[in-house]
Design a protein around this motif. Structure first.
Motif, short mmCIF file in Angstrom:
data_model
loop_
_atom_site.label_atom_id
_atom_site.label_comp_id
_atom_site.label_asym_id
_atom_site.label_seq_id
_atom_site.Cartn_x
_atom_site.Cartn_y
_atom_site.Cartn_z
N TYR A 130 9.37 32.85 -27.26
CA TYR A 130 8.50 32.20 -26.26
C TYR A 130 8.90 32.64 -24.84
CZ TYR A 130 6.95 28.84 -29.88
OH TYR A 130 6.41 28.25 -31.00
N ASN A 135 5.18 33.10 -23.51
CA ASN A 135 4.17 32.43 -24.34
C ASN A 135 3.09 33.38 -24.84
OD1 ASN A 135 5.35 29.90 -24.45
ND2 ASN A 135 4.42 29.28 -22.52
N ASP A 291 4.07 32.59 -33.66
CA ASP A 291 3.68 31.18 -33.81
C ASP A 291 3.98 30.59 -35.18
OD1 ASP A 291 1.87 32.71 -35.14
OD2 ASP A 291 0.07 31.76 -34.31
#
Length: 350
Positions: A130, A135, A291
């Motif tokens: 991240y 992100n 993710d």
């Protein structure tokens, strides 16, 4: 100005004291009371502890030999098991040395440490992806490496030199040397130029601490010389994260040189990868994406095979239903840390 290393302040007398040996016994005996060798030792527990204490006090103690056997975890490993009194001493040493050395280790060393472990390492892995990918708005590159024949290549003299930097008491060094020199591996080709012994037994509690002390030198190099912010090590596996692929590739040679010159270790040439997180990075049994993460195919197959074997043992009354349920729950626990609901559904009886 170079920062001076903190020193280990416990005395030799405290490590070998009757009180410490008794506390070590309480920790050692958990889950082992039904083992025959443990039961025999316990029948004359105080006599055995006093005898061990006396030998340590008089410096007549000599570490015994090892019983060798193989396990598949998942790859074949050679385990060497010491006799009970030596394993008791390992616990006595560990309970005094571990709290001190744990303070000098970097945060992101996760193997064989309290409040660490594989699940926390994998969660930290996700956190770094991240951070580096901002992100998932930029490419996150990961250098993944593995050290060849890690335990078999630990050089005894280098390990003792590192220990002497922190431990000033010569009696403690004598004791640690006794444990370290109790086991040797055949000298690998990499270390042919050396004259001393190499190798630590996988079965010793002290070995888990010694390898972290040994590799702390490398961890400090990565953090302070290479100035890497996003780095994780678990035993002989380590990963470095960066948004710059070419910078990561340039770090491979300095890493190889430090491992070889300072620690006489070698990276496995077939296990050096620079990959993006979006292509999936295999680390600690999971294939990690930005993710989500999934179980490695080999891990999944092994899980089904082991559970099928446990099911057969249950039918043949070789194990109890509680023992089977415990195995089943532990597998479901592993699946809870990845995208494994489909596998969990297959494992769950209708």
């Amino acid at each position: 100005m170079k920062k001076e290393k903190i020193k280990f302040k416990e005395s030799y007398e405290n490590i070998i004291s009757i009180e410490n040996l008794l506390e070590a016994w309480k920790e050692f005996v958990k889950g082992k009371r039904n083992k025959k060798d443990v039961q025999i030792f316990q029948m004359r527990l105080m006599d055995n502890i006093f005898s061990l204490h006396r030998e340590l006090l008089n410096h007549t103690y000599k570490h015994g030999g090892y019983q060798a056997f193989k396990i598949n975890d998942p790859k074949p490993r050679d385990i060497h098991k010491a006799i009970v009194r030596d394993r008791l001493l390992h616990h006595a040493i560990y309970r005094k040395l571990y709290p001190f050395f744990d303070r000098i280790f970097i945060t992101d060393s996760y193997s064989c440490r309290n409040n660490k472990g594989t699940h926390k390492a994998i969660n930290r892995f996700r956190q770094f992806t991240y951070i580096v990918s901002k992100n998932n708005t930029q490419t996150c590159w990961i250098l993944k490496c593995d050290i060849r024949k890690f335990f078999a290549n630990i050089d005894h003299e280098i390990l003792l030199e590192i220990l002497r930097e922190y431990v000033l008491d010569k009696n403690i060094i004598w004791l640690l040397e006794n444990v370290i020199e109790s086991f040797t591996s055949p000298r690998p080709l990499l270390n042919e130029r050396g004259s001393g012994n190499v190798g630590l037994p996988l079965g010793n509690l002290t070995s888990q601490l010694f390898v972290n002390i040994y590799m702390n030198k490398f961890d400090q190099f990565v953090k302070h010389k290479l100035k890497v912010k996003c780095y994780i090590r678990y035993a002989d596996d380590f990963v470095i994260f960066s948004e710059d692929k070419s910078w990561l590739e340039k770090q491979i040679n300095p890493i190889k040189q430090v491992l070889y010159n300072e620690l006489k270790l070698e990276m496995h040439p077939d296990k050096i990868f620079v990959k993006t997180i979006n292509s999936g990075v295999d680390f600690l049994g999971m294939v990690n994406f930005f993710d989500h993460r999934i179980l490695r195919t080999k891990t999944k197959k092994r899980m089904f095979k082991k559970l099928a074997k446990r099911e057969e043992d249950l039918k043949d009354n070789l194990i109890s239903e509680e023992s089977f349920n415990q195995s089943w729950r532990s597998y479901l626990g592993v699946l809870g840390h990845c995208k494994g609901w489909k596998i969990a559904r297959k494992l769950t009886p209708d």
